[in-house]
Design an enzyme around this catalytic site. Structure first.
Site, mmCIF file in Angstrom:
data_model
loop_
_atom_site.group_PDB
_atom_site.id
_atom_site.type_symbol
_atom_site.label_atom_id
_atom_site.label_comp_id
_atom_site.label_asym_id
_atom_site.label_seq_id
_atom_site.Cartn_x
_atom_site.Cartn_y
_atom_site.Cartn_z
ATOM 1 N N CYS A 32 0.796 -1.233 0.050
ATOM 2 C CA CYS A 32 0.051 0.004 -0.132
ATOM 3 C C CYS A 32 0.915 1.333 0.038
ATOM 4 O O CYS A 32 1.570 1.679 0.930
ATOM 5 C CB CYS A 32 -0.985 -0.067 1.182
ATOM 6 S SG CYS A 32 -1.862 1.601 1.313
ATOM 7 N N HIS A 99 3.723 -6.343 -7.269
ATOM 8 C CA HIS A 99 3.152 -5.067 -8.125
ATOM 9 C C HIS A 99 4.357 -4.300 -8.644
ATOM 10 O O HIS A 99 5.210 -3.733 -7.999
ATOM 11 C CB HIS A 99 2.477 -4.072 -7.259
ATOM 12 C CG HIS A 99 1.637 -3.117 -7.902
ATOM 13 N ND1 HIS A 99 0.594 -2.237 -7.291
ATOM 14 C CD2 HIS A 99 1.713 -2.575 -9.207
ATOM 15 C CE1 HIS A 99 -0.034 -1.588 -8.252
ATOM 16 N NE2 HIS A 99 1.044 -1.569 -8.919
#
Length: 405
Positions: A32, A99
């Protein structure tokens, strides 16, 4: 597969123990990039603290009966990203989702995810690797697997705009919206979640019907949301009925706006162009820089700020005029001006509960409520044992008479 954000090994494991009997694995969020993750010290903002991450994963492996998995973002350097992944594998991570963006690549600065980083990680570790980034349709999934060799692919925004992405379909938006609302009826959730999902599904159509966008933002009930959804459906069906042969989608979309399709987030240069910013200032700038420029020029205020300005013409967005708040002694957030502990409400609540104390400034009355509960318990004992209560009163009366006699 529940995902936890954490920065303390003991707290993380205690929380995971509560969930392990209801899932196949526990995922640790190390990806995040949002400001809330920076303030809370979790997510991608732990990626430099390898010792802490090792301790968290090692303890989880020791205490949990299910596997531990991680989702990460990459470093700018491929070599460092590979060493990061190998460290997590050695600590006990049993599946890694990568990611292909750095923690700085978010919002208007998101840019393209690096499949090259993901491919390097896939080759360097022996555990399964999933890829995340650049997935807007099923062909992207196939290409990603082919180029990186990963075991699986994840999609976030692409899947939110088209929930049928992994089926390779582009259905009518209202079909997906109606199916989603049926699920919400069966499994209720906060209205803000429902609204957020429909904003994604109807994204392109709401650019056409701005009034209905405002109605969707204001509606307060699930029935009201369903009404807006029906109205959007009717307008799209009317538009389809009046469509001329050979007509093509507008705004450069691959499909007409009522068909589920990806939303390509504009980069900083495109945003500047949309807002009329030109000259030497334009270029790669962060979200805050764009907002500051909007503050200096009322003509470039965001839609949200324009609405606030309509409600209050004297409203100013100049950051220098914002009041300066004293900070909480515990966490650094703004403290309550009348807090007896000089803390924010969250920290105050924890301390007041622990010490059974009151803080009228935050409306926390743990001590008062505890004393009331003791009085109530005492009154209940008197009701359950009336003889003892009556004898006690008689003894008191006799004592009084003897003293007076």
């Amino acid at each position: 597969l529940p995902q936890f954000c954490a920065n303390d090994p003991e707290v993380f494991v205690q929380a995971a123990l509560l969930a392990q009997d209801y899932c196949d694995a526990i995922d640790l969020n190390l990806g995040c990039p949002q400001m809330i993750a920076k303030r809370g010290h979790y997510g991608a903002f732990l990626q430099e603290e390898w010792d802490l991450l090792q301790r968290m994963i090692l303890l989880a492996n020791e205490k949990l009966s299910v596997p531990i998995t991680c989702k990460i973002r990459v470093f700018p350097e491929i070599d460092k990203t590979v060493k990061y992944a190998q460290m997590l594998e050695k600590a006990g991570c049993q599946l890694l989702t990568v990611h292909g963006r750095t923690k700085e690549q978010k919002g208007p600065l998101a840019g393209v995810a690096s499949w090259e980083h993901i491919q390097a990680v896939r080759k360097a570790v022996s555990i399964p690797v999933f890829a995340n980034g650049n997935i807007q349709c099923l062909s992207d999934v196939e290409e990603c697997i082919r180029k990186t060799g990963v075991h699986g692919v994840m999609s976030a925004e692409g899947n939110l705009h088209n929930p049928a992405l992994f089926e390779g379909r582009n259905p009518l938006v209202w079909e997906m919206a109606e199916e989603y609302l049926e699920i919400v009826q069966k499994y209720p959730c906060p209205l803000s979640y429902v609204r957020a999902h429909l904003f994604k599904l109807w994204h392109h159509t709401l650019q056409v019907y701005q009034q209905l966008r405002e109605e969707l933002a204001k509606v307060k009930t699930l029935e009201g949301i369903a009404d807006v959804n029906r109205e959007l459906k009717l307008r799209c069906q009317e538009e389809i009925a009046n469509q001329k042969g050979g007509e093509k989608p507008k705004e450069g979309l691959p499909f007409f706006h009522w068909i589920c399709q990806p939303y390509i987030r504009p980069g900083p240069k495109e945003r500047c162009k949309e807002n009329g910013i030109s000259g030497p200032e334009k270029g790669v700038r962060g979200k805050r820089a764009l907002e500051d420029e909007e503050d200096r020029n009322s003509e470039l205020l965001s839609k949200n700020k324009q609405k606030k300005k309509l409600r209050n013409p004297n409203k100013s967005f100049d950051p220098s005029l914002k009041p300066k708040y004293a900070k909480c002694d515990q966490c650094g957030n703004p403290k309550g001006s009348k807090c007896v502990f000089n803390m924010c409400r969250g920290c105050c609540k924890k301390r007041a509960f622990k010490e059974t104390a009151d803080c009228p400034g935050h409306g926390l009355l743990f001590k008062t409520k505890y004393e009331k509960s003791l009085l109530w318990q005492s009154s209940q004992r008197e009701i359950q044992n009336p003889e003892i209560s009556w004898r006690g009163k008689v003894d008191v009366e006799e004592t009084t008479l003897n003293e007076g006699g």
